[in-house]
Write an enzyme that holds these catalytic residues in place. Structure first.
Site, PDB file in Angstrom:
ATOM      1  N   SER A 186       0.837  -1.185   0.000  1.00 43.57           N
ATOM      2  CA  SER A 186       0.000   0.000   0.000  1.00 43.57           C
ATOM      3  C   SER A 186       0.874   1.238   0.000  1.00 43.57           C
ATOM      4  CB  SER A 186      -0.916   0.005   1.221  1.00 43.57           C
ATOM      5  OG  SER A 186      -1.957   0.925   1.047  1.00 43.57           O
ATOM      6  N   HIS A 200      -2.894   7.153  -4.340  1.00 45.87           N
ATOM      7  CA  HIS A 200      -2.959   6.056  -3.378  1.00 45.87           C
ATOM      8  C   HIS A 200      -3.157   4.756  -4.145  1.00 45.87           C
ATOM      9  CE1 HIS A 200      -5.893   3.243  -1.373  1.00 45.87           C
ATOM     10  NE2 HIS A 200      -4.844   3.135  -0.578  1.00 45.87           N
ATOM     11  N   TYR A 203      -2.818  -3.214  -2.915  1.00 44.68           N
ATOM     12  CA  TYR A 203      -3.195  -4.527  -3.435  1.00 44.68           C
ATOM     13  C   TYR A 203      -2.869  -5.576  -2.393  1.00 44.68           C
ATOM     14  CZ  TYR A 203      -4.110  -2.043  -7.649  1.00 44.68           C
ATOM     15  OH  TYR A 203      -4.655  -1.150  -8.533  1.00 44.68           O
ATOM     16  N   ARG A 204      -3.818  -6.507  -2.170  1.00 45.57           N
ATOM     17  CA  ARG A 204      -3.701  -7.415  -1.049  1.00 45.57           C
ATOM     18  C   ARG A 204      -4.309  -8.784  -1.362  1.00 45.57           C
ATOM     19  NH1 ARG A 204      -7.081  -3.331  -0.830  1.00 45.57           N
ATOM     20  NH2 ARG A 204      -9.300  -3.774  -0.641  1.00 45.57           N
ATOM     21  N   GLY A 356      -4.227  -1.981  17.970  1.00 48.75           N
ATOM     22  CA  GLY A 356      -2.816  -2.003  18.339  1.00 48.75           C
ATOM     23  C   GLY A 356      -1.874  -2.222  17.189  1.00 48.75           C
ATOM     24  N   ARG A 358       0.781  -1.143  14.012  1.00 50.58           N
ATOM     25  CA  ARG A 358       2.022  -0.369  14.002  1.00 50.58           C
ATOM     26  C   ARG A 358       1.692   1.071  13.632  1.00 50.58           C
ATOM     27  NH1 ARG A 358       6.524   1.011  10.733  1.00 50.58           N
ATOM     28  NH2 ARG A 358       8.476   0.886  11.916  1.00 50.58           N
TER      29      ARG A 358
END
Length: 398
Positions: A186, A200, A203-204, A356, A358
């Site tokens: 990303s 922006h 891709y996942r 939680g 990063r």
């Protein structure tokens, strides 16, 4: 929009899908990992035969280990055994694709800037997974540019799995958690010049393994992603070039992809409290698993590879144009809209903040500077007004 420890829409791996205001579809992803709410159930309301019907989605939480900084990039972030299928493994090939895309995009960004370099942070987790976060800021061309990759392993509650799959269990059966895997790239790129647009892309790939109490159950998988353009000023030839490049990538696989994913993009990047879109769109998709897996892997790869030809030629044309203080102020006002969307509506950002993730990766999508003015209204017919009108009334650019 980070590369993250927690799944993210805008900037990392996104395990849940957007549900548009006019849609009642609840995707498998949304059922697996829904956004957090005060109530244990999240409800959506649909109209049917003049009666409201409530659809209940089980709240889901995610268990993800904390990251450990690393001095060097590993060859892979995959756990041992994930690559047993060799190069044929989708996990192996998707990780290879996103890391190559990160390298190529970062190289193109540095060349366009002419001097600034990316700062790189590498991190991992004890049980497997990790990521590479790269940020370039305050360069000659780029105010802030982030390009992140991540590989995430975690556990989701079984109720979410069963809500999606309709799996029945006996009353005395104690369910176990469902392992999941997610990987993604990303990026958000904020140029300094107000005539150069923000970009922006994300891709996942997402998988769930069989629940521990249901060995042998089929593994579920899906792809998601998109690329979108957010200018402060409209150069029609630039927007047409950008959308044409997205259409070319889509048309190689299915002629229905571009119009379908272009509308999906316009719907997703909607700032409800402003009644406007964040920018001028592009493509966006999620939960794609109703096509051949190999085809969708190739499609995601093609889309990621189209980022540079879609965007860098625009930057080269606009990065050195002279501009006024007023034009810079307008860019900062539009950056304010970017911040509003990401912090209020972007499900990946809010999910990461609540679980939680990063933090530096989650918030890397935000610009260095932005601006809010009370009741600002551009003059009707001005270039600023034309941009706002296009954000309120999405156009067909090609």
């Amino acid at each position: 929009m980070p590369c993250i420890t927690a799944p993210s829409y805008s900037y990392a791996i996104v395990p849940f899908t957007f549900i548009s205001p006019k849609s009642t579809r609840i995707s498998p992803t949304a059922k697996f990992l829904t956004k957090h709410n005060r109530n244990p159930l999240i409800e959506t309301i649909s109209m049917s035969s003049n009666n409201y019907q409530r659809k209940r989605v089980v709240r889901a939480t995610v268990s993800i280990e904390k990251e450990t900084p690393e001095a060097e990039r590993p060859e892979t972030f995959l756990r041992g055994g994930d690559g047993d299928e060799g190069v044929s493994s989708v996990r192996v090939r998707f990780e290879k694709m996103i890391r190559e895309a990160q390298d190529s995009v970062c190289n193109a960004i540095e060349i366009a800037d002419g001097g600034a370099k990316f700062k790189e942070d590498v991190w991992s987790r004890p049980g497997g997974g990790g990521g590479i976060s790269r940020v370039l800021q305050d360069g000659a061309v780029w105010e802030k540019a982030g390009v992140n990759v991540s590989v995430v392993y975690g556990l989701m509650p079984p109720d979410a799995y069963r809500a999606a799959k309709g799996a029945a269990t006996s009353p005395d059966q104690k369910p176990g958690p469902i392992p999941f895997f997610a990987a993604g790239i990303s990026s958000v790129l904020h140029p300094k010049n107000p005539f150069a647009p923000t970009l922006h892309f994300n891709y996942r790939y997402f998988e769930t393994d069989a629940p521990k109490d249901a060995p042998g159950a089929p593994r579920q998988w899906w792809f998601g992603g998109g690329t979108d353009l957010t200018p402060a000023y409209i150069f029609e030839e630039d927007v047409k070039h950008f959308h044409s490049t997205q259409k070319q990538a889509c048309d190689k696989f299915d002629p229905t992809f571009y119009p379908r994913f272009k509308k999906w993009c316009d719907d997703y990047f909607y700032i409800k409290h402003r009644d406007e879109r964040r920018g001028l769109g592009g493509i966006f998709f999620d939960d794609l698993n109703d096509y051949d897996q190999e085809m969708l892997l190739s499609f995601a790869t093609e889309c990621a590879n189209s980022v540079i030809p879609a965007y860098i030629p625009i930057i080269e044309k606009r990065k050195d144009l002279p501009f006024t203080d007023q034009q810079k102020a307008w860019q900062q006002l539009r950056r304010g809209r970017y911040v509003e969307f990401n912090l209020v509506y972007d499900r990946g950002t809010t999910f990461g903040l609540k679980t939680g993730g990063r933090i530096e990766s989650i918030l890397v999508s935000l610009p260095l500077t932005s601006r809010w003015e009370y009741d600002h209204k551009p003059e009707v017919g001005s270039e600023e007004w034309k941009l706002l009108d296009a954000c309120r009334n999405p156009k067909e650019w090609i």
